[in-house]
Design a protein around this motif. Structure first.
Motif, PDB file in Angstrom:
ATOM      1  N   ARG A  71      44.436 -67.555  -0.886  1.00 46.54           N
ATOM      2  CA  ARG A  71      44.964 -68.372   0.223  1.00 46.54           C
ATOM      3  C   ARG A  71      45.614 -69.667  -0.268  1.00 46.54           C
ATOM      4  N   SER A  72      45.311 -70.080  -1.493  1.00 48.95           N
ATOM      5  CA  SER A  72      45.797 -71.360  -2.031  1.00 48.95           C
ATOM      6  C   SER A  72      47.291 -71.295  -2.378  1.00 48.95           C
ATOM      7  N   ALA A  73      47.834 -72.449  -2.752  1.00 42.97           N
ATOM      8  CA  ALA A  73      49.245 -72.543  -3.137  1.00 42.97           C
ATOM      9  C   ALA A  73      49.557 -71.725  -4.395  1.00 42.97           C
ATOM     10  N   ASP A  74      48.545 -71.380  -5.188  1.00 46.43           N
ATOM     11  CA  ASP A  74      48.776 -70.529  -6.357  1.00 46.43           C
ATOM     12  C   ASP A  74      49.317 -69.156  -5.967  1.00 46.43           C
ATOM     13  N   PHE A  75      48.892 -68.661  -4.803  1.00 48.19           N
ATOM     14  CA  PHE A  75      49.300 -67.325  -4.367  1.00 48.19           C
ATOM     15  C   PHE A  75      50.026 -67.371  -3.021  1.00 48.19           C
ATOM     16  N   PHE A  76      49.301 -67.237  -1.910  1.00 47.94           N
ATOM     17  CA  PHE A  76      49.935 -67.074  -0.602  1.00 47.94           C
ATOM     18  C   PHE A  76      50.342 -68.388   0.061  1.00 47.94           C
ATOM     19  N   ASP A  77      49.766 -69.511  -0.356  1.00 47.73           N
ATOM     20  CA  ASP A  77      50.069 -70.813   0.234  1.00 47.73           C
ATOM     21  C   ASP A  77      49.923 -70.757   1.752  1.00 47.73           C
ATOM     22  N   CYS A  78      48.747 -70.327   2.197  1.00 47.35           N
ATOM     23  CA  CYS A  78      48.501 -70.123   3.623  1.00 47.35           C
ATOM     24  C   CYS A  78      48.581 -71.407   4.447  1.00 47.35           C
ATOM     25  N   GLU A  79      48.351 -72.545   3.826  1.00 48.06           N
ATOM     26  CA  GLU A  79      48.450 -73.801   4.570  1.00 48.06           C
ATOM     27  C   GLU A  79      49.870 -73.999   5.098  1.00 48.06           C
ATOM     28  N   ASN A  80      50.860 -73.629   4.301  1.00 52.02           N
ATOM     29  CA  ASN A  80      52.258 -73.779   4.705  1.00 52.02           C
ATOM     30  C   ASN A  80      52.890 -72.497   5.226  1.00 52.02           C
ATOM     31  N   HIS A  81      52.311 -71.343   4.860  1.00 53.04           N
ATOM     32  CA  HIS A  81      52.890 -70.053   5.242  1.00 53.04           C
ATOM     33  C   HIS A  81      51.770 -69.087   5.660  1.00 53.04           C
ATOM     34  N   PRO A  82      51.165 -69.321   6.834  1.00 53.94           N
ATOM     35  CA  PRO A  82      50.012 -68.513   7.229  1.00 53.94           C
ATOM     36  C   PRO A  82      50.334 -67.075   7.615  1.00 53.94           C
ATOM     37  N   GLU A  83      51.618 -66.776   7.886  1.00 50.00           N
ATOM     38  CA  GLU A  83      51.973 -65.431   8.328  1.00 50.00           C
ATOM     39  C   GLU A  83      53.058 -64.833   7.444  1.00 50.00           C
ATOM     40  N   ALA A  94      63.746 -38.427   6.820  1.00 46.18           N
ATOM     41  CA  ALA A  94      63.762 -37.462   5.723  1.00 46.18           C
ATOM     42  C   ALA A  94      63.258 -36.094   6.165  1.00 46.18           C
ATOM     43  N   SER A  95      62.359 -36.068   7.153  1.00 47.58           N
ATOM     44  CA  SER A  95      61.830 -34.822   7.706  1.00 47.58           C
ATOM     45  C   SER A  95      61.269 -35.138   9.092  1.00 47.58           C
ATOM     46  N   ALA A  96      60.614 -34.184   9.700  1.00 45.48           N
ATOM     47  CA  ALA A  96      60.065 -34.406  11.042  1.00 45.48           C
ATOM     48  C   ALA A  96      59.011 -35.506  11.060  1.00 45.48           C
ATOM     49  N   THR A  97      58.361 -35.739   9.912  1.00 43.06           N
ATOM     50  CA  THR A  97      57.283 -36.742   9.862  1.00 43.06           C
ATOM     51  C   THR A  97      57.479 -37.820   8.800  1.00 43.06           C
ATOM     52  N   GLU A  98      58.568 -37.773   8.054  1.00 40.90           N
ATOM     53  CA  GLU A  98      58.787 -38.719   6.956  1.00 40.90           C
ATOM     54  C   GLU A  98      60.052 -39.544   7.199  1.00 40.90           C
ATOM     55  N   PHE A  99      59.910 -40.867   7.024  1.00 37.01           N
ATOM     56  CA  PHE A  99      61.009 -41.787   7.264  1.00 37.01           C
ATOM     57  C   PHE A  99      61.046 -42.849   6.171  1.00 37.01           C
ATOM     58  N   GLU A 100      62.209 -43.452   5.980  1.00 34.73           N
ATOM     59  CA  GLU A 100      62.340 -44.653   5.175  1.00 34.73           C
ATOM     60  C   GLU A 100      62.766 -45.762   6.124  1.00 34.73           C
ATOM     61  N   VAL A 101      61.977 -46.833   6.149  1.00 31.33           N
ATOM     62  CA  VAL A 101      62.296 -47.966   7.010  1.00 31.33           C
ATOM     63  C   VAL A 101      62.603 -49.159   6.112  1.00 31.33           C
ATOM     64  N   THR A 102      63.837 -49.624   6.174  1.00 35.43           N
ATOM     65  CA  THR A 102      64.285 -50.759   5.366  1.00 35.43           C
ATOM     66  C   THR A 102      64.407 -51.973   6.260  1.00 35.43           C
ATOM     67  N   GLY A 103      63.983 -53.100   5.730  1.00 35.71           N
ATOM     68  CA  GLY A 103      64.070 -54.317   6.514  1.00 35.71           C
ATOM     69  C   GLY A 103      63.834 -55.532   5.657  1.00 35.71           C
ATOM     70  N   GLU A 104      63.517 -56.625   6.328  1.00 33.99           N
ATOM     71  CA  GLU A 104      63.331 -57.909   5.667  1.00 33.99           C
ATOM     72  C   GLU A 104      61.858 -58.288   5.724  1.00 33.99           C
ATOM     73  N   LEU A 105      61.269 -58.463   4.548  1.00 35.07           N
ATOM     74  CA  LEU A 105      59.878 -58.891   4.421  1.00 35.07           C
ATOM     75  C   LEU A 105      59.881 -60.355   4.010  1.00 35.07           C
ATOM     76  N   THR A 106      59.099 -61.180   4.723  1.00 38.61           N
ATOM     77  CA  THR A 106      58.999 -62.599   4.404  1.00 38.61           C
ATOM     78  C   THR A 106      57.566 -62.928   4.018  1.00 38.61           C
ATOM     79  N   ILE A 107      57.391 -63.458   2.813  1.00 39.48           N
ATOM     80  CA  ILE A 107      56.103 -63.916   2.290  1.00 39.48           C
ATOM     81  C   ILE A 107      56.348 -65.299   1.688  1.00 39.48           C
ATOM     82  N   ARG A 108      55.489 -66.258   2.032  1.00 38.35           N
ATOM     83  CA  ARG A 108      55.636 -67.634   1.514  1.00 38.35           C
ATOM     84  C   ARG A 108      56.994 -68.233   1.856  1.00 38.35           C
ATOM     85  N   GLY A 109      57.584 -67.813   2.969  1.00 34.93           N
ATOM     86  CA  GLY A 109      58.873 -68.344   3.371  1.00 34.93           C
ATOM     87  C   GLY A 109      60.051 -67.752   2.631  1.00 34.93           C
ATOM     88  N   VAL A 110      59.815 -66.771   1.771  1.00 29.78           N
ATOM     89  CA  VAL A 110      60.878 -66.106   1.010  1.00 29.78           C
ATOM     90  C   VAL A 110      61.109 -64.728   1.610  1.00 29.78           C
TER      91      VAL A 110
END
Length: 188
Positions: A71-83, A94-110
């Motif tokens: 949770r510290s600034a060394d890793f997730f920096d939850c104080e500034n980026h809790p979500e 790809a098939s009836a049950t398989e998909f590729e979902v591409t999008g934007e992932l944000t961690i630590r504000g990046v």
């Protein structure tokens, strides 16, 4: 048929990550109570929209000191980026049950592009409890999504070295998200 809107049931939706530790094994962490939504037309799944929010402050690895370090600034920096957030912008079937979902992932504000391999697990009418009574049935659907990310891409860069040039934590991290989605009422 038209689009249906689903919400992720937080009590039954969660994420897990896995990273190599000390060059010899894996350490796993859990992030529970993931919130999100899915809007999809079953006749046109490639135009689906997905959004998810992960509460990084609730990280659990089974070891309190390690959780506090994550949770510290060394890793997730939850104080500034809790979500963390994910917004799916493209779906490929790809098939009836398989998909590729591409999008934007944000961690630590990046924010970086990420592709999840998604498996559709099916759907079922189930009980739905409100105020101590079954107000169901409600339709639920299940999905499992997996990806591998480089934590350095998101500024999660703390590390230390061990003997013979090894590292404490690997850069590559496997992520799995288990989703239990409930169809919203009135959006058939």
């Amino acid at each position: 048929m038209g689009s249906t809107r689903w919400f992720f049931e937080p009590g039954h939706t969660g994420a897990e990550f896995r990273a190599r530790h000390m060059m010899v094994t894996y350490v796993r962490g859990q992030l529970k109570n993931v919130r999100g939504s899915l809007e999809v037309d079953p006749d046109d799944p490639e135009n689906a929209r997905v959004e998810a929010v992960i509460d990084a402050t609730g990280v659990y690895t089974g070891q309190e000191q390690r959780d506090a370090h994550l949770r510290s600034a060394d890793f997730f920096d939850c104080e500034n980026h809790p979500e963390w957030t994910f917004t799916g912008t493209r779906v490929q079937q790809a098939s009836a049950t398989e998909f590729e979902v591409t999008g934007e992932l944000t961690i630590r504000g990046v924010t970086r592009p990420v592709t999840f391999d998604v498996t559709y697990l099916g759907q079922w009418d189930t009980p739905w409890w409100e105020d101590g009574r079954d107000a169901g049935p409600r339709l639920r659907a299940g999905f499992t999504a997996t990806t591998r990310i480089n934590r350095q891409d998101f500024g999660v860069s703390w590390n230390d070295v061990v003997d013979r040039g090894g590292v404490v934590v690997s850069d590559m991290v496997d992520v799995t998200v288990d989703v239990e989605a409930v169809r919203e009422q009135g959006r058939e």
